[in-house]
Write an enzyme that holds these catalytic residues in place. Structure first.
Site, short mmCIF file in Angstrom:
data_model
loop_
_atom_site.label_atom_id
_atom_site.label_comp_id
_atom_site.label_asym_id
_atom_site.label_seq_id
_atom_site.Cartn_x
_atom_site.Cartn_y
_atom_site.Cartn_z
CB THR A 1 43.48 66.64 25.64
OG1 THR A 1 42.88 65.40 25.95
CG2 THR A 1 43.17 66.99 24.21
NE ARG B 1 38.51 56.87 26.43
CZ ARG B 1 38.99 58.08 26.59
NH1 ARG B 1 40.08 58.46 25.94
NH2 ARG B 1 38.40 58.94 27.40
N GLY C 1 38.14 58.87 23.04
CA GLY C 1 37.63 59.85 24.00
C GLY C 1 36.83 60.90 23.28
CG ASP C 2 36.68 64.70 25.18
OD1 ASP C 2 37.77 64.09 25.18
OD2 ASP C 2 36.47 65.72 25.85
N GLY D 1 40.04 66.60 29.99
CA GLY D 1 39.54 65.89 31.16
C GLY D 1 38.72 64.68 30.74
N GLY E 1 36.65 62.59 29.00
CA GLY E 1 35.94 62.55 27.73
C GLY E 1 34.64 61.77 27.83
N1 ASP Z 1 39.61 64.25 27.17
C1 ASP Z 1 40.65 63.28 26.96
C2 ASP Z 1 40.04 61.93 26.72
O1 ASP Z 1 39.03 61.62 27.34
C3 ASP Z 1 41.63 63.16 28.07
C4 ASP Z 1 41.96 64.43 28.79
O2 ASP Z 1 41.89 65.50 28.27
O3 ASP Z 1 42.32 64.35 29.98
O4 ASP Z 1 40.62 61.17 25.98
#
Ligand code: ASP
Length: 317
Positions: A165, A193, A195-196, A217, A219
């Site tokens: 991200t 889906r 994510g965060d 990372g 989420g």
């Molecule tokens: N946090 C992001 C998600 O879960 C992905 C990432 O930052 O690696 O979509």
């Protein structure tokens, strides 16, 4: 003034810092920087040419938060537009809502004249076809794309590949704190889906009075722990930015089951302090040794000539 971002921010880091030096608001500086990341095809996890979902489509997520007003704007699973971050900002500034998803988000993007784009490139499609060939059964391929996808989504998910991200945090000349994030989410995610990143409080949070935080990372973990909001709330209770981030890491340690991998937490306070920690599972130790870039971040503070790419502290979950 201060600027913190993750390593994916490279195409926009200088622009954001220059804008802050020139007196731009944090929101303007962040949007300008993230737009450069979104359109850069070399950044595989954000915007154009990023990671498709299980059906080979790019569904993009982004959010912005204004720490002065606590207004937020976010879009989830947005298809067909080059700059999700700008659509997210328009949600904040032009609607009575905070989050739009899917077709509604695309309708709004068209309505405000956001730049339309086919973000799926031949590169994305080829990577997706390789994933499909490696993981789908012959029966599934024959029936594609109807039929259940859940099992394929479990099999194809590789949280150590195809994920990231971009996150930007700023403390601007006027003293305002802001946050912005943009992502494709992880590769081969189940359609729909989120994510965060588009979920305020999980992927980012900003409050001019106490500070800001943003996560990259897994989420699925930061959603469960409301990590970004927790960091800011911990600072509100009197913790330093270092203590607040470590407390949020401790929250992540308490998660059981589900998808458990790495999380990088970025945080700033209103007094010039910052902390960035990459929290990893013990099972990731070997692969981490090969991937130094996943645990770095951009940092700039007033007085520095420009943003510097620094190693993030690593802690075990
Ligand atoms: N946090 C992001 C998600 O879960 C992905 C990432 O930052 O690696 O979509």
């Amino acid at each position: 003034m201060i600027y913190v971002a993750n390593s994916e921010a490279t195409p926009g880091a200088e622009t954001t810092v220059r804008a802050l030096v020139d007196g731009a608001s944090g929101l303007d500086a962040i949007e300008a920087g993230i737009r450069l990341v979104e359109k850069d095809p070399s950044i595989r996890s954000v915007g154009y040419n990023s990671w498709p979902n299980l059906l080979g489509d790019l569904e993009l997520d982004a959010a912005m938060m204004d720490g002065d007003t606590l207004r937020t704007g976010a879009v989830g699973a947005l298809r067909g537009f080059l700059h999700p971050v700008s659509v997210a900002r328009a949600v904040m500034e032009r609607l009575p809502h905070e989050l739009l998803v899917g077709e509604g988000a695309a309708r709004f993007a068209a309505e405000i004249g956001a730049e339309a784009a086919v973000n799926e490139t031949e590169d994305c499609r080829a990577a997706w076809r390789r994933m499909l060939e490696a993981n789908a059964s012959p029966e599934q391929l024959a029936d594609w794309p109807s039929g259940p996808l859940a099992e394929l989504s479990m099999r194809a998910a590789d949280p150590e590949v195809g994920r990231d991200t971009t996150v930007f945090l700023t403390h601007d000349r006027a003293g305002s704190i802001a946050a912005g994030v943009s992502t494709s989410g992880w590769a081969w995610k189940y359609p729909g889906r989120l994510g965060d990143s588009p979920l305020i409080g999980a992927g980012c949070y900003a409050d001019t009075a106490f500070g800001a935080a943003a996560c990259t990372g897994t989420g699925e973990m930061t959603i469960r722990a409301s990590t970004a909001r927790s960091v800011v709330l911990y600072m509100k209770t009197g913790m330093t930015v270092e203590e607040a981030v470590m407390e949020a890491v401790d929250d992540l340690r308490r998660l059981r089951g589900g998808l458990l991998f790495g999380v990088q937490i970025h945080a700033i306070d209103p007094h010039g302090g910052h902390k960035v920690v990459y929290a990893y599972q013990p099972k990731m130790e070997e692969s981490l040794a090969r991937r130094a870039a996943s645990a770095r971040h951009w940092f700039w503070r007033e007085g520095m000539a420009g943003p510097e790419l620094r190693d993030s502290e690593r802690v075990r979950l």
